[in-house]
Design a protein around this motif. Structure first.
Motif, PDB file in Angstrom:
ATOM      1  N   GLY A   2      36.949  52.784  26.375  1.00  0.00           N
ATOM      2  CA  GLY A   2      36.590  51.836  27.423  1.00  0.00           C
ATOM      3  C   GLY A   2      36.772  50.406  26.983  1.00  0.00           C
ATOM      4  O   GLY A   2      37.235  49.561  27.761  1.00  0.00           O
ATOM      5  N   ARG A   6      39.262  47.748  28.786  1.00  0.00           N
ATOM      6  CA  ARG A   6      38.786  46.491  29.368  1.00  0.00           C
ATOM      7  C   ARG A   6      39.458  45.281  28.719  1.00  0.00           C
ATOM      8  O   ARG A   6      39.762  44.299  29.387  1.00  0.00           O
ATOM      9  CB  ARG A   6      37.267  46.391  29.220  1.00  0.00           C
ATOM     10  CG  ARG A   6      36.485  47.251  30.208  1.00  0.00           C
ATOM     11  CD  ARG A   6      34.992  47.030  30.066  1.00  0.00           C
ATOM     12  NE  ARG A   6      34.476  47.674  28.871  1.00  0.00           N
ATOM     13  CZ  ARG A   6      33.989  48.923  28.836  1.00  0.00           C
ATOM     14  NH1 ARG A   6      33.971  49.639  29.952  1.00  0.00           N
ATOM     15  NH2 ARG A   6      33.529  49.434  27.727  1.00  0.00           N
ATOM     16  N   TRP A  21      39.851  59.713  32.532  1.00  0.00           N
ATOM     17  CA  TRP A  21      38.942  58.736  33.132  1.00  0.00           C
ATOM     18  C   TRP A  21      37.804  59.408  33.902  1.00  0.00           C
ATOM     19  O   TRP A  21      36.974  58.725  34.487  1.00  0.00           O
ATOM     20  CB  TRP A  21      39.710  57.777  34.045  1.00  0.00           C
ATOM     21  CG  TRP A  21      40.779  57.024  33.323  1.00  0.00           C
ATOM     22  CD1 TRP A  21      42.111  57.053  33.580  1.00  0.00           C
ATOM     23  CD2 TRP A  21      40.607  56.142  32.210  1.00  0.00           C
ATOM     24  NE1 TRP A  21      42.793  56.244  32.702  1.00  0.00           N
ATOM     25  CE2 TRP A  21      41.891  55.665  31.847  1.00  0.00           C
ATOM     26  CE3 TRP A  21      39.506  55.708  31.473  1.00  0.00           C
ATOM     27  CZ2 TRP A  21      42.097  54.786  30.791  1.00  0.00           C
ATOM     28  CZ3 TRP A  21      39.706  54.832  30.426  1.00  0.00           C
ATOM     29  CH2 TRP A  21      40.985  54.377  30.091  1.00  0.00           C
ATOM     30  N   LYS A  24      33.927  59.166  31.693  1.00  0.00           N
ATOM     31  CA  LYS A  24      32.922  58.119  31.821  1.00  0.00           C
ATOM     32  C   LYS A  24      33.511  57.017  32.693  1.00  0.00           C
ATOM     33  O   LYS A  24      34.682  56.674  32.534  1.00  0.00           O
ATOM     34  CB  LYS A  24      32.562  57.554  30.445  1.00  0.00           C
ATOM     35  CG  LYS A  24      31.481  56.482  30.463  1.00  0.00           C
ATOM     36  CD  LYS A  24      31.172  55.992  29.052  1.00  0.00           C
ATOM     37  CE  LYS A  24      30.083  54.926  29.071  1.00  0.00           C
ATOM     38  NZ  LYS A  24      29.773  54.445  27.706  1.00  0.00           N
ATOM     39  N   PRO A  25      32.734  56.444  33.602  1.00  0.00           N
ATOM     40  CA  PRO A  25      33.290  55.386  34.454  1.00  0.00           C
ATOM     41  C   PRO A  25      33.744  54.178  33.639  1.00  0.00           C
ATOM     42  O   PRO A  25      33.018  53.682  32.779  1.00  0.00           O
ATOM     43  CB  PRO A  25      32.116  55.006  35.368  1.00  0.00           C
ATOM     44  CG  PRO A  25      31.204  56.192  35.336  1.00  0.00           C
ATOM     45  CD  PRO A  25      31.347  56.782  33.964  1.00  0.00           C
ATOM     46  N   VAL A  26      34.965  53.728  33.894  1.00  0.00           N
ATOM     47  CA  VAL A  26      35.493  52.503  33.303  1.00  0.00           C
ATOM     48  C   VAL A  26      36.073  51.686  34.453  1.00  0.00           C
ATOM     49  O   VAL A  26      36.948  52.166  35.175  1.00  0.00           O
ATOM     50  CB  VAL A  26      36.581  52.802  32.247  1.00  0.00           C
ATOM     51  CG1 VAL A  26      37.151  51.494  31.695  1.00  0.00           C
ATOM     52  CG2 VAL A  26      36.016  53.648  31.107  1.00  0.00           C
ATOM     53  N   GLU A  27      35.569  50.487  34.619  1.00  0.00           N
ATOM     54  CA  GLU A  27      35.975  49.667  35.751  1.00  0.00           C
ATOM     55  C   GLU A  27      37.484  49.468  35.779  1.00  0.00           C
ATOM     56  O   GLU A  27      38.101  49.122  34.771  1.00  0.00           O
ATOM     57  CB  GLU A  27      35.273  48.308  35.693  1.00  0.00           C
ATOM     58  CG  GLU A  27      35.513  47.435  36.921  1.00  0.00           C
ATOM     59  CD  GLU A  27      34.744  46.121  36.864  1.00  0.00           C
ATOM     60  OE1 GLU A  27      34.959  45.281  37.743  1.00  0.00           O
ATOM     61  OE2 GLU A  27      33.935  45.954  35.917  1.00  0.00           O
ATOM     62  N   GLY A  28      38.065  49.725  36.933  1.00  0.00           N
ATOM     63  CA  GLY A  28      39.497  49.555  37.101  1.00  0.00           C
ATOM     64  C   GLY A  28      40.312  50.802  36.829  1.00  0.00           C
ATOM     65  O   GLY A  28      41.539  50.782  36.993  1.00  0.00           O
ATOM     66  N   ALA A  30      40.420  54.748  37.903  1.00  0.00           N
ATOM     67  CA  ALA A  30      39.860  55.749  38.805  1.00  0.00           C
ATOM     68  C   ALA A  30      39.933  57.141  38.191  1.00  0.00           C
ATOM     69  O   ALA A  30      40.958  57.520  37.616  1.00  0.00           O
ATOM     70  CB  ALA A  30      40.624  55.735  40.129  1.00  0.00           C
TER      71      ALA A  30
END
Length: 356
Positions: A2, A6, A21, A24-28, A30
């Motif tokens: 992550g 980022r 993905w 675990k949620p990682v912004e940007g 999906a």
């Protein structure tokens, strides 16, 4: 993963399709709506966060105590007999980056012939020497001597020969590295597979980590790309068995050097190679992608990081999108391999029923 995503951004369409993905949620980034692989993450049950600890745990060995560390260098009770037995004085004897200590002490090494001894945040005794000053055969003997001395409470996980070449200002570590590991306890995964008549083909430093136990064929590698090519070659050669590959660049070249760009580019190189490799797999083959520990290049430390490792299990013959959850030990991976070949190891829970 992550942090790299980022900081740098990552283009990993093939790993993403498998479910990377979804871990675990990682912004940007999906998660895949229909992952093509079983996906999960594994915790390290043993104390420590190094190569030997992680690989051994995969094979079913849980350490009760971590291998010893020497952040301030090695004491006289180690160094005095070491220097006496090898017939040379030594340089360094401190925790350091391998590339940096060669820059610092390489010229003095050329002048004196003294090997460079250093350690890291891992349980290692590393010996660096120029190949024109101390030939490989002698460097191996020096490391074997260190391995004999480093027993009992001083039993580090690995003694590592770190040969280099070049001239001051342009020293370069060569591909002739050799690891001298602690013998793994009997009954681990590779022992069980050997007893069951299952061939094991190791690619990279796996052979050194397990001292060759239970391994029938092995090849060394020079880089991730070389490791991927040799893994594909092993697949073409082996009709039945286990191919056990370590891609060392992620850790050695990028994680330990805090090289975020290099790490990201290596992940993307691996991702581009995946379709070529999976196209060669038959319905009887299972691909497991995981790691032995963390090595986050975005943190101030250059040490390994103790964190969950990703786990992806892909086959052309299994149901899509199985969530394997959080596994409590890396041994679950080894137990799954063992179960596939109708044997078992002492630790871990197989997830084979979930993916076939």
């Amino acid at each position: 993963l992550g942090n790299i995503a980022r900081r740098r951004g990552l283009k990993l369409p093939n790993l993403a399709a498998m479910g990377l993905w979804n871990l675990k949620p990682v912004e940007g980034f999906a998660p895949a709506a229909h992952p093509s692989a079983a996906y999960g993450r594994s915790a390290l049950a043993s104390p420590g966060k190094d190569t030997t600890t992680g690989h051994w745990e995969m094979a079913g060995i849980h350490l009760q105590h971590p291998f010893p560390l020497f952040p301030n260098g090695f004491p006289p009770e180690i160094m005095d007999p070491f220097e006496r037995r090898i017939g040379r004085s030594s340089l360094g004897n401190k925790a350091a980056s391998g590339t940096e200590i060669i820059k610092e002490l390489g010229e003095e090494h050329l002048r004196t012939g003294s090997p460079i001894v250093y350690t890291s945040a891992d349980s290692v005794f590393q010996v660096a020497a120029h190949e024109d000053v101390i030939p490989l055969w002698e460097l191996d003997k020096i490391c074997e001597t260190a391995r004999e001395i480093l027993r009992g409470p001083n039993e580090v996980g690995r003694v590592i020969a770190r040969p280099f070449n070049g001239s001051p200002g342009a020293f370069r570590r060569t591909e002739n590295r050799k690891d001298f590991a602690v013998p793994p306890p009997q009954g681990m995964l590779l022992d069980k597979l050997e007893n069951a008549g299952v061939e094991v083909y190791s690619v990279g430093k796996i052979f050194d980590v397990f001292l060759g136990r239970g391994i029938e064929e092995h090849v060394k590698t020079k880089s991730n790309a070389d490791g991927m090519q040799k893994t594909a070659a092993a697949l073409a050669e082996l009709e039945r068995g286990l191919i056990f590959t370590n891609l060392v660049d992620f850790d050695q070249n990028f994680g330990h050097r805090n090289d975020v760009e290099g790490y990201g580019a290596a992940l993307e190189e691996f991702d581009r190679w995946l379709p070529e490799f999976t196209a060669k797999l038959t319905p009887n083959d299972l691909l497991l992608i995981t790691a032995d520990h963390g090595c986050d290049p975005t943190t101030p430390s250059t040490d390994h990081s103790r964190e969950y490792v990703p786990l992806l299990a892909w086959s052309t013959s299994r149901a899509e999108g199985v969530n394997l959850g959080t596994r409590t030990t890396l041994s679950d991976t080894g137990q799954t391999v063992a179960a596939n070949f109708n044997t078992e190891i002492e630790k871990g829970t197989s997830f084979l029923p979930d993916i076939v």
